[in-house]
Design an enzyme around this catalytic site. Structure first.
Site, PDB file in Angstrom:
ATOM      1  CE  LYS A   8      -9.963  12.431   5.320  1.00  0.00           C
ATOM      2  NZ  LYS A   8      -8.722  12.210   5.405  1.00  0.00           N
TER       3      LYS A   8
HETATM    4  O1  G3P Z   1      -5.709  10.733   4.752  1.00  0.00           O
HETATM    5  C1  G3P Z   1      -5.934   9.294   4.438  1.00  0.00           C
HETATM    6  C2  G3P Z   1      -4.957   8.560   4.005  1.00  0.00           C
HETATM    7  O2  G3P Z   1      -4.499   9.364   2.810  1.00  0.00           O
HETATM    8  C3  G3P Z   1      -3.934   7.970   4.711  1.00  0.00           C
HETATM    9  O3  G3P Z   1      -3.061   7.487   3.981  1.00  0.00           O
HETATM   10  O4  G3P Z   1      -0.437   6.304   4.026  1.00  0.00           O
HETATM   11  O5  G3P Z   1      -1.917   6.261   6.099  1.00  0.00           O
HETATM   12  O6  G3P Z   1      -2.553   4.865   4.457  1.00  0.00           O
HETATM   13  P1  G3P Z   1      -1.959   6.025   4.664  1.00  0.00           P
END
Ligand code: G3P
Length: 215
Positions: A87
């Site tokens: 990633k």
């Molecule tokens: O893995 C990346 C993403 O899904 C992060 O989510 O909830 O931190 O915006 P969030």
């Protein structure tokens, strides 16, 4: 649509795997920190532990922001297990790193995508996945699902095979909306996956059937 779980929590990954509908796992440095996983060797071991629970793709995120550092980290992650997808953040050096990994047959997930242009560039560099963060767009009054639809249209226009991995999903309706506009993958918290199963009419209907079966 594939379901990935967006966590580094082994118990939640096991629970989702046992449900029988899990296609992979995504993590990020914040999710690793949340589980208290620190240091290069512990982080690598944790990725191997995750790969041993699930059968699908496991995204392992680099923390370097320079080309050489990303290559070093990504090469090391890719050697850990065949399920690993490296990633890489959507920055200039990251695009170059995606191109490098793609030329070596190492799969990549380009993260922190917030525009269709970023997704197109990542795809052109050979990313296996692009990760638009829909919840974080919604947080700033921008329609995250609309971005998924835009990327879908662009990729379909040109037969681009990079998979659209909808990330930053916050609730079950995000999953439904992403499925409607053609995301290839949704990476979700376990709570959002489990919420898809629930309906009050299912619960009341089952209660009625069980009560009637005793008559
Ligand atoms: O893995 C990346 C993403 O899904 C992060 O989510 O909830 O931190 O915006 P969030």
């Amino acid at each position: 649509m594939k379901f990935f779980i967006d966590t580094a929590n082994l118990a939640q990954i096991k629970e989702a795997q046992e449900l029988g509908v899990l296609d992979g796992v995504t993590t990020n440095p914040s999710l690793m920190a949340k589980e208290g996983i620190k240091g290069e060797e512990n982080i690598k071991k944790h990725y191997v532990d995750i790969c041993n629970i699930v059968t699908g793709d496991v995204s392992a995120e680099v923390i370097s922001t320079d080309y050489e550092g990303m290559i070093r980290e990504g090469d090391a992650f890719a050697k850990l297990h065949p399920q690993i997808v490296v990633k890489i953040p959507m920055i200039k050096e990251g695009v170059k790193a995606i191109k490098y990994f793609s030329s070596k047959g190492i799969r990549t997930n380009c993260t922190l995508i917030f525009s269709a242009g970023q997704a197109l560039v990542a795809a052109k560099a050979g990313a296996s996945f692009v990760s638009p963060f829909i919840g974080r767009l919604d947080d700033v009054c921008t329609d995250g699902v609309e971005l998924i639809a835009d990327i879908r249209q662009i990729f379909d226009n040109y037969g681009i095979r990079t998979e659209i991995l909808a990330a930053s999903i916050r609730h079950p309706m995000h999953i439904i909306q992403c499925a409607k506009v053609g995301a290839d993958v949704a990476t979700c918290p376990l709570s959002a996956i489990l919420a898809l199963l629930k309906h009050p009419l299912t619960d009341s209907g089952l209660a009625q059937f069980l009560a009637d079966s005793k008559k």
